[in-house]
Design a protein around this motif. Structure first.
Motif, mmCIF file in Angstrom:
data_model
loop_
_atom_site.group_PDB
_atom_site.id
_atom_site.type_symbol
_atom_site.label_atom_id
_atom_site.label_comp_id
_atom_site.label_asym_id
_atom_site.label_seq_id
_atom_site.Cartn_x
_atom_site.Cartn_y
_atom_site.Cartn_z
ATOM 1 N N GLY A 124 -2.339 77.051 -28.439
ATOM 2 C CA GLY A 124 -2.301 77.500 -29.824
ATOM 3 C C GLY A 124 -1.888 76.430 -30.805
ATOM 4 N N ALA A 125 -1.809 75.174 -30.347
ATOM 5 C CA ALA A 125 -1.443 74.095 -31.270
ATOM 6 C C ALA A 125 -2.473 74.011 -32.389
ATOM 7 N N THR A 126 -2.036 73.708 -33.595
ATOM 8 C CA THR A 126 -2.989 73.558 -34.692
ATOM 9 C C THR A 126 -3.225 72.099 -35.019
ATOM 10 N N ASP A 127 -2.511 71.212 -34.334
ATOM 11 C CA ASP A 127 -2.665 69.802 -34.662
ATOM 12 C C ASP A 127 -2.764 68.986 -33.384
ATOM 13 N N TYR A 128 -3.892 68.315 -33.235
ATOM 14 C CA TYR A 128 -4.121 67.557 -32.017
ATOM 15 C C TYR A 128 -4.063 66.060 -32.246
ATOM 16 N N LYS A 129 -3.664 65.661 -33.447
ATOM 17 C CA LYS A 129 -3.797 64.245 -33.792
ATOM 18 C C LYS A 129 -2.956 63.342 -32.894
ATOM 19 N N ASN A 130 -1.768 63.794 -32.542
ATOM 20 C CA ASN A 130 -0.946 62.937 -31.674
ATOM 21 C C ASN A 130 -1.622 62.723 -30.324
ATOM 22 N N PHE A 131 -2.258 63.775 -29.804
ATOM 23 C CA PHE A 131 -2.922 63.639 -28.504
ATOM 24 C C PHE A 131 -4.152 62.749 -28.618
ATOM 25 N N ILE A 132 -4.857 62.912 -29.733
ATOM 26 C CA ILE A 132 -6.063 62.099 -29.953
ATOM 27 C C ILE A 132 -5.703 60.625 -30.022
ATOM 28 N N THR A 133 -4.649 60.313 -30.790
ATOM 29 C CA THR A 133 -4.287 58.905 -30.917
ATOM 30 C C THR A 133 -3.732 58.370 -29.608
ATOM 31 N N ALA A 134 -3.027 59.217 -28.852
ATOM 32 C CA ALA A 134 -2.516 58.756 -27.551
ATOM 33 C C ALA A 134 -3.666 58.368 -26.634
ATOM 34 N N VAL A 135 -4.701 59.193 -26.628
ATOM 35 C CA VAL A 135 -5.864 58.890 -25.775
ATOM 36 C C VAL A 135 -6.527 57.585 -26.226
ATOM 37 N N LEU A 136 -6.663 57.434 -27.560
ATOM 38 C CA LEU A 136 -7.283 56.202 -28.055
ATOM 39 C C LEU A 136 -6.454 54.970 -27.681
ATOM 40 N N ASN A 137 -5.135 55.113 -27.837
ATOM 41 C CA ASN A 137 -4.273 53.965 -27.537
ATOM 42 C C ASN A 137 -4.298 53.591 -26.061
ATOM 43 N N SER A 138 -4.628 54.557 -25.194
ATOM 44 C CA SER A 138 -4.624 54.264 -23.761
ATOM 45 C C SER A 138 -5.877 53.514 -23.334
ATOM 46 N N LYS A 139 -6.789 53.361 -24.278
ATOM 47 C CA LYS A 139 -8.054 52.686 -24.002
ATOM 48 C C LYS A 139 -8.919 53.420 -22.980
ATOM 49 N N ALA A 140 -8.753 54.726 -22.897
ATOM 50 C CA ALA A 140 -9.631 55.520 -22.041
ATOM 51 C C ALA A 140 -11.040 55.484 -22.621
ATOM 52 N N LYS A 141 -12.022 55.380 -21.736
ATOM 53 C CA LYS A 141 -13.406 55.327 -22.214
ATOM 54 C C LYS A 141 -14.152 56.620 -21.929
ATOM 55 N N GLY A 142 -13.631 57.348 -20.970
ATOM 56 C CA GLY A 142 -14.214 58.652 -20.680
ATOM 57 C C GLY A 142 -13.127 59.672 -20.954
ATOM 58 N N VAL A 143 -13.485 60.752 -21.661
ATOM 59 C CA VAL A 143 -12.476 61.747 -22.010
ATOM 60 C C VAL A 143 -12.967 63.136 -21.615
ATOM 61 N N PHE A 144 -12.071 63.879 -21.001
ATOM 62 C CA PHE A 144 -12.377 65.244 -20.571
ATOM 63 C C PHE A 144 -11.529 66.214 -21.387
ATOM 64 N N THR A 145 -12.106 67.360 -21.734
ATOM 65 C CA THR A 145 -11.286 68.380 -22.368
ATOM 66 C C THR A 145 -11.636 69.759 -21.844
ATOM 67 N N SER A 146 -10.622 70.563 -21.632
ATOM 68 C CA SER A 146 -10.877 71.969 -21.329
ATOM 69 C C SER A 146 -10.245 72.871 -22.387
ATOM 70 N N GLU A 147 -9.948 72.287 -23.565
ATOM 71 C CA GLU A 147 -9.572 73.143 -24.698
ATOM 72 C C GLU A 147 -10.739 74.067 -24.946
ATOM 73 N N TYR A 148 -10.453 75.325 -25.292
ATOM 74 C CA TYR A 148 -11.606 76.174 -25.523
ATOM 75 C C TYR A 148 -11.571 76.906 -26.862
ATOM 76 N N GLY A 149 -12.736 77.389 -27.226
ATOM 77 C CA GLY A 149 -12.893 78.193 -28.427
ATOM 78 C C GLY A 149 -12.464 77.444 -29.674
ATOM 79 N N GLY A 150 -11.726 78.154 -30.537
ATOM 80 C CA GLY A 150 -11.311 77.584 -31.815
ATOM 81 C C GLY A 150 -10.480 76.325 -31.632
ATOM 82 N N ASP A 151 -9.657 76.276 -30.576
ATOM 83 C CA ASP A 151 -8.833 75.085 -30.351
ATOM 84 C C ASP A 151 -9.710 73.863 -30.122
ATOM 85 N N ALA A 152 -10.809 74.046 -29.367
ATOM 86 C CA ALA A 152 -11.707 72.916 -29.124
ATOM 87 C C ALA A 152 -12.322 72.444 -30.439
ATOM 88 N N VAL A 153 -12.757 73.417 -31.264
ATOM 89 C CA VAL A 153 -13.360 73.037 -32.551
ATOM 90 C C VAL A 153 -12.351 72.262 -33.385
#
Lengths: 293, 428, 260
Positions: free
Chosen positions: B230-259
């Motif tokens: 139910g988090a409304t803000d994913y920016k910290n997670f997004i930037t963490a993933v970017l900073n880790s230099k991951a090139k492939g990203v998986f998500t199982s967030e669903y519905g409105g959270d994914a959007v």
């Protein structure tokens, strides 16, 4: 530096979103002494109405904010009508009736949104030029985050000016403190109540419009920020808008840094901080009087 | 006197509001009109309980399942029903809440309905499954993905018509190893609950198996971001993933959270900086929401109609959906609800009976025709062996702003785990 | 010749089954000081409420300067010129004396349409600033201008309330027990203040009192209320000699020794 700056900006962005929702709630509670359960519903209506005008076009920032403002006005008018027809019948009654009435209103709003716009999730493009990133201190910040922060600060400043520094604000505070005495000065207190209620709705609606490009648009979003908004209102001191602003910032930063440094217990930091502050100051950070700081 | 009048008015206002919301919401009780379908009439109808989320954040899934169920009923009744008897659906809203799910199931069980399908939420499925065992009903779930349902929490009255995370995530991992052999740094943003963790665990296991096998490369998991539900803000997670230099990203967030997450990733030019984005299960929800803001990414689905356009059954369902609902993009949940009824039909016809034990026996080991080709229900753990469909979407200029530019079908047989009903899933 | 400011006709007021006012009628002439006396619970405060609009009469009429205001909202009545001070001074505890007066004058300026937005958005209009000093002088609170209301003495709170009522430029002033709880000096000061204001501003005053010295030093006319009924009305000397009034107060101690 980066590791501090990013959660700082993200925390402030989220805090300002929560504050935008909480400001109207706090104002209405401060003056009318009611907790409007349907507040989140009007936030949601602000989002959906803005979406309806904009659809999938990326507008110029001026047009965008004009539309958000317009949606705020439309919903404020609806709010004024609702206050006259429904809300004012409950002032003299036990608070429980008001809670039930506004909760029923929330359910009606949620059902209407589902009926009118459907269950499908929606998304709104950001205004032109504000949809990308800005580089500050060698890190990329979404430009729109800066917009949200600016909007939250602007609302806080304007509300402060209105409530604390204008003669009209004095009258509002008088009406909030002692409606009977204020009536005895020849002031039409019922109209003040209608206007404040409508203004609270306006704030919720523009909070929605401004926040719309930042997240998914769903028929269940009335509850997205409302719990945190209630939390911020209580922690800030019921009815104190400046308190809500400060509480939003504190709790927003705690939450943001919490997700980074305490990932094992996600989401807890916000509520733990709330509980801690209330333990030390049970009535909130500031006295519950309608004022800012 | 004035106060009394005020009270009366308050009571009337509340009553009015309550009446409006009950009438307006309306989604609580729905019956399918018995005259749906022309040929099967006159005889005692066979009733199925359809329990799906019709309100709350999963309502869109429930709506699609309901549509698939109704299309299936219409087609079955048009063709003469099951053993000459018309099919009737009794639909109830679970609100994606285990207590409500159990309550509505109980209500229908007390009316004598013994066959059920639906359920999106694993939590609801985990609550309803033991109820079925206790009250001698049978349920086929059309989305709930928790491993436990066919492992630790298995009981004979539970069936799953869809794939499971093991199959789905393996298929996706295999596809990644095949298509993106050089993407060896992976990260994820997942919801912090059982479904989120189990999907990632299965995907990670798949990556670790297929990258060395197929891409001949070692894999590195560089970032695992667990977002509170139910988090409304994913920016910290997004930037963490970017900073880790991951090139492939998986998500199982669903519905409105994914959007929300996708939407918040856009300003960071997230999708330009990574090689590939994998969405475990959102069907068309994200593209439909984001239109031409949709980033290119892979999505795991229950059923992609284009992959089966040569199948008359699939075509009929697709055409009916488009005609009835004016929407050219039915999601996989439509296909799963349809398949559940197809399974029941085949089982009842085989057993020539509708009582629970006979139906259960007939379903076990059953192979039947569905919108995604033939499916077989494994006798040991009631898990269906079926195709896994994976699609790739890209943004385009014309309406609706996105399209599926390629898809891949994997046969379930190669991907399914060995059955172990009663025991937890073991990942190598 | 005589100008009727307020006419009350056959007012009946019930609180559930209890009849608080039973057919009360009276007239006030412009410029008079009328004192309403009666035992506690006689209905004096209720009568004032019906006149100022806090409560509405069940039967009867309230006519102010020829206009029927029986069902009018209270704040409208203030705008029409009816001011009221309460038994327990209603003031804004968290404001200073000066701020309170600003609010009161702002209110008057507002509904008198003396306000111009945006010039007056951040500063009180000139009218308010000028008048504040004038009223503070009139009332005698100039040296307490910046004091916070909650720290004022009881007597000063009542004076502030009076000042705020005066800011509305009332034509008819209702004072509910203006000297209640005051020391003899404070009482004397208050009586002199009322006399001074009355002579400067020439409004009509309707007040209730228990202290008979105050009653007789202020009243042009006296009305006697006894359990919801108007028992007598007239000049102070007539009332003093009225047997009905004496009967009403027979056996009561304290203030009514004047009758014995």
């Amino acid at each position: 530096m980066e590791t501090l700056f990013l959660p700082l900006v993200n925390g402030l962005t989220w805090a300002m979103m929560v504050f935008l929702v909480a400001s109207g709630l706090s104002l209405v509670f401060g003056v009318l002494k009611i907790l409007n359960f349907a507040h989140g519903g009007f936030f949601m209506l602000g989002v959906y109405l803005t979406y309806t005008f904009i659809r999938n076009h990326a507008l110029s920032p001026l047009k965008f904010f004009l539309i958000v403002f317009l949606c705020g006005i439309i919903l404020a008018i609806i709010g004024a009508i609702l206050e006259r027809l429904i809300i004012r019948r409950f002032y003299q009654l036990d608070e429980a009736y008001m809670l039930i009435a506004t909760y029923a209103l929330l359910l009606v709003i949620e059902g209407s949104v589902e009926g009118i716009w459907g269950l499908q999730f929606l998304a709104l493009p950001s205004p032109k030029g504000l949809g990308g990133g800005t580089e500050i201190f060698n890190t990329i910040i979404p430009s729109y985050s800066l917009v949200i922060i600016a909007a939250g600060v602007a609302v806080a400043v304007l509300l402060n000016l209105l409530i604390n520094r204008s003669p009209a604000g004095k009258i509002i505070r008088a009406a909030a403190g002692d409606p009977d005495m204020t009536s005895a000065l020849g002031i039409n207190v019922p109209i003040i109540y209608t206007m404040i209620f409508a203004f609270g709705i306006f704030l919720a609606a523009i909070g929605g419009g401004i926040g719309a490009p930042n997240q998914a648009i769903t028929p269940t979003m009335a509850s997205s920020f409302i719990i945190q908004a209630f939390g911020v209102v209580v922690v800030g001191g019921l009815g104190n808008i400046g308190g809500a602003f400060l509480a939003a910032i504190i709790l927003g930063l705690v939450d943001s840094f919490g997700t980074i440094y305490l990932p094992q217990i996600p989401g807890i930091a916000f509520y733990a901080a709330m509980a801690l502050i209330l333990l030390v100051k049970p009535h909130g950070l500031f006295e519950s009087s309608i004022s800012t700081k | 006197m004035k106060r009394g009048f005020s009270r009366l008015l308050a009571a009337l206002t509340i009553s009015l509001l309550v009446m409006v919301l009950v009438a307006g919401c309306g989604g609580q009780k729905k019956e399918s009109a018995p005259s749906e379908g022309k040929k099967a009439e006159g005889k005692e109808p066979i009733k199925f309980g359809v329990i799906v989320p019709l309100s709350g954040s999963q309502a869109i899934l429930g709506e699609e399942m309901e549509r698939g169920a109704k299309i299936a009923v219409k087609q079955v009744n048009d063709a003469g029903g099951i053993m000459g008897r018309p099919v009737e659906l009794v639909i109830r809203d679970t609100k994606a809440n285990p207590d409500t799910g159990v309550a509505v199931a109980r209500e229908l069980l007390s009316q004598g309905i013994n066959m059920y399908f639906g359920v999106a939420s694993s939590a609801v499925a985990l609550a309803v499954s033991p109820l079925m065992e206790k009250e001698k009903g049978v349920i086929i779930t059309t989305a709930a993905h928790s491993d436990r349902l066919t492992h630790q929490n298995f009981n004979k009255h539970y069936f799953r018509i869809t794939d499971n995370p093991y199959m789905r995530e393996r298929a996706m991992a295999k596809l990644m190893a095949e298509r993106y052999p050089n993407t060896t740094k992976w990260g994820c943003i997942i919801p912090d609950h059982e479904y989120g963790r189990s999907t990632w665990d299965n995907f990670e296991a798949g990556l670790k198996k297929y990258y060395p096998e197929i891409a001949k490369k070692e894999l590195e998991i560089v970032s695992v971001q667990r977002a509170p539900y139910g988090a409304t803000d994913y920016k910290n997670f997004i930037t963490a993933v970017l900073n880790s230099k991951a090139k492939g990203v998986f998500t199982s967030e669903y519905g409105g959270d994914a959007v929300t997450m996708f939407r918040q990733a856009v300003p960071y030019a997230f999708f330009d900086k990574i090689d590939v984005m994998v969405d475990s299960a959102n069907e068309f929800l994200v593209p439909k929401a984001m239109g031409n803001m949709t980033p290119p990414h892979w999505i795991g689905t229950h059923w992609y109609y284009e992959a089966y356009k040569d199948s008359p059954m699939a075509k009929k369902v697709y055409d009916e959906y488009v005609k009835e609902y004016k929407d050219k993009y039915p999601t996989g949940w439509v296909g799963e609800a349809h398949s559940a009824l197809m399974a029941y039909k085949a089982a009842i016809e085989k057993a020539k009976a509708t009582d629970t034990d006979a139906v259960i026996k007939a379903l076990e080991g059953l192979t039947f025709d569905s919108v995604s080709g033939k499916r077989t229900i494994r006798a040991e753990d009631h898990q269906t062996i079926k195709d896994v469909n994976i699609i790739h979407v890209v943004p385009v200029k014309e309406e609706p702003g996105w399209k599926v530019d390629e898809f891949k079908v994997y046969k379930g047989d190669d991907l399914i785990e060995p059955p172990s009903p009663g025991k937890p899933l073991k990942l190598e | 010749m005589s100008d009727i400011v307020l006419e009350i006709r056959d007012i009946e007021k019930y609180y559930h089954q209890f009849k608080a006012l039973d057919g009360v009628s009276l007239c006030l002439e412009a410029g008079e000081i009328r004192v309403l006396i009666g035992p506690n619970g006689a209905g004096k405060t209720t009568l004032f409420s019906v006149i100022s609009g806090e409560n509405l009469a069940n039967e009867g009429a309230v006519v102010y300067r020829g206009r029927d205001i029986t069902r009018q909202v209270s704040w409208k009545r203030v705008q029409m010129g009816i001011g009221r001070c309460f038994q327990v001074a209603r003031v804004f505890p968290d404001m200073s004396v000066e701020e309170s007066l600003y609010v009161a004058l702002q209110a008057y300026a507002g509904w008198q349409k003396k306000v111009r937005v945006p010039r007056d958005f951040f500063r009180p209009p000139r009218y308010v600033l000028e008048k504040t000093g004038a009223i503070l002088d009139e009332i005698g609170l100039t040296d307490k201008r910046n004091i916070y209301v909650k720290t004022l003495s009881h007597g000063d709170k009542k004076r502030l309330e009076l000042a705020m009522a005066l800011a509305q430029e009332p034509d008819l002033l209702l004072l509910d027990e203006p000297t209640a709880g005051m020391s003899p000096e404070e009482t004397r000061d208050t009586v002199n203040l009322i006399k001074r204001l009355h002579s400067n501003r020439r409004f009509t005053v309707f007040l209730t009192e228990h202290d008979m010295d105050v009653v007789f030093s202020l009243a042009d006319n006296i009305s006697v209320l006894y359990y919801g009924r108007l028992v007598a009305s007239g000049k102070p000397e007539e009332i003093r000699k009225d047997p009905a009034v004496q009967e009403v107060y027979l056996g009561k101690e304290g203030d009514f020794d004047a009758f014995s």
